[in-house]
Design an enzyme around this catalytic site. Structure first.
Site, short mmCIF file in Angstrom:
data_model
loop_
_atom_site.label_atom_id
_atom_site.label_comp_id
_atom_site.label_asym_id
_atom_site.label_seq_id
_atom_site.Cartn_x
_atom_site.Cartn_y
_atom_site.Cartn_z
N LYS A 34 74.31 -2.00 43.60
CA LYS A 34 73.75 -2.86 44.65
C LYS A 34 74.83 -3.35 45.61
O LYS A 34 74.60 -3.44 46.82
CB LYS A 34 73.03 -4.08 44.04
CG LYS A 34 71.77 -3.74 43.31
CD LYS A 34 70.68 -3.26 44.24
CE LYS A 34 69.42 -2.94 43.46
NZ LYS A 34 68.49 -2.09 44.17
N LYS A 78 63.05 16.70 39.24
CA LYS A 78 62.39 15.44 38.92
C LYS A 78 61.53 14.95 40.08
O LYS A 78 61.98 14.95 41.22
CB LYS A 78 63.46 14.40 38.61
CG LYS A 78 62.93 13.23 37.83
CD LYS A 78 64.05 12.31 37.38
CE LYS A 78 63.46 10.98 36.99
NZ LYS A 78 64.09 9.85 37.61
N LYS A 116 60.20 8.68 43.53
CA LYS A 116 59.94 8.18 44.88
C LYS A 116 61.23 8.05 45.68
O LYS A 116 61.20 8.04 46.89
CB LYS A 116 59.16 6.87 44.86
CG LYS A 116 59.81 5.73 44.13
CD LYS A 116 59.02 4.45 44.34
CE LYS A 116 59.51 3.35 43.44
NZ LYS A 116 58.79 3.25 42.18
#
Ligand code: TRP
Length: 331
Positions: free
Chosen positions: A111, A194, A197
């Site tokens: 992050k 895979k 999203k």
């Protein structure tokens, strides 16, 4: 009976990979375990959603999970923010969670890299909130993917630390529950192995996609110029299409295209048209159920209340005991 806890992030729609992955197994687990499934709406505040987006996202995932077969009678299906006991336990756990260990967490480091403009304390303490979610119900098993294993390891650390600190054998050590062989892996449409999203536009087929969107995506799936020798090995992208067919089409359909491939007579255009129709046949009942549920706020209200009552009963018991263990006693 074992207690299972899993949190669902209210972001994005469910795709076929989610359905054949975690979802089908959640549905099965409801039959044998004491399951708590919650929508992690406290966690989602780290990204600062607008109030309308927050509510909309929570409603969408709730509806999609119900449409897939999560049963509010069999499991406890609730909103994280309906159980403020979780926030209280999070506070307690934070007192014994150290800056160093939180900063070393891989998801936190990611992050910092991906959103340097918003490195908030909620992100740093994401693992303590997740630990609170899990141990508030004294869970034994947590069905999570590989990307969550470090968080679960930290949950064990926090639970054990609490037990040691207060010399109380209180929280069980939760283990990651891996579906292993029961996981049907669904590939993406872009040649990657895979469906996900975050893999990019056109990779994933969502249960809520319209038939037109599905046709468009499937027709755009990556293929090649076709085999040149009989019984040739399949390149990844082609293998993926066959694997999708294997999961969604009739056995004879799959066999027909296998034979065509092996005889170098395959027409990918035809195969994709067929696959698209088979996907639509599979997703349509889900889409219809989702649309119905989205209109039924009365029913959703009942579901959420039922979940809140059951989750609250378990959480309130834990918090009461934890407060006593810590030394918050009435005079
Ligand atoms: N961190 C999980 C994810 O990103 C979501 C989550 C929050 C969770 N709290 C949890 C999962 C507790 C399992 C148990 O998918």
């Amino acid at each position: 009976m074992q207690t299972v806890v899993s949190g669902i992030r209210p972001t994005g729609n469910l795709h076929l990979g989610n359905y054949f992955g975690a979802m089908q197994n959640f549905v099965k687990m409801q039959e044998t375990d004491n399951c708590y499934f919650f929508i992690a709406d406290y966690h989602s505040l780290t990204t600062h959603p607008t109030p309308a987006d927050l509510h909309g996202n929570v409603k969408q995932v709730l509806v999609e999970y119900l449409a897939c077969g999560l049963d509010p009678e069999k499991s406890t299906l609730y909103l994280q923010s309906d159980i403020p006991e979780t926030a209280e336990l999070y506070l307690f756990l934070n007192m014994n969670a150290y800056q160093g260990e939180l900063e070393r967490c891989t998801s936190f480091k990611d992050k910092i890299r991906s959103q340097p403009e918003n490195v908030n304390a909620g992100l740093l303490t994401y693992p303590t909130l997740m630990a609170a979610d899990i141990i508030i119900h004294k869970a034994h098993k947590v069905p999570v993917g590989k990307d969550q294993e470090q968080h679960l390891e930290m949950t064990r650390t926090f639970a054990n630390r609490f037990n040691r600190m207060y010399k109380a054998d209180y929280f069980p050590e939760p283990v990651a529950y891996n579906f292993g062989e029961n996981l049907i892996k669904i590939p993406g449409l872009d040649g990657s192995t895979k469906m996900g999203k975050s893999e990019g536009e056109g990779n994933a087929i969502f249960l809520f996609d319209t038939p037109e969107a599905i046709r468009k995506k499937v027709m755009k799936a990556v293929t090649d110029s076709g085999p040149t020798e009989p019984n040739q090995a399949k390149p990844q992208a082609i293998e993926n299409l066959f694997n999708l067919m294997k999961a969604l089409s009739e056995q004879e359909t799959l066999q027909f295209y296998e034979d065509s491939y092996n005889a170098c007579a395959i027409r990918y255009g035809d195969m994709k048209k067929q696959l698209a129709e088979d996907v639509i046949r599979f997703t349509t009942p889900f889409r219809e159920r989702i649309l119905e549920l989205l209109k039924d706020d009365v029913y959703l209200g009942k579901v959420v209340k039922m979940g809140r009552d059951k989750a609250h009963e378990s959480a309130a018991k834990t918090i009461k005991e934890v407060r006593e263990i810590i030394g918050f006693k009435s005079f």
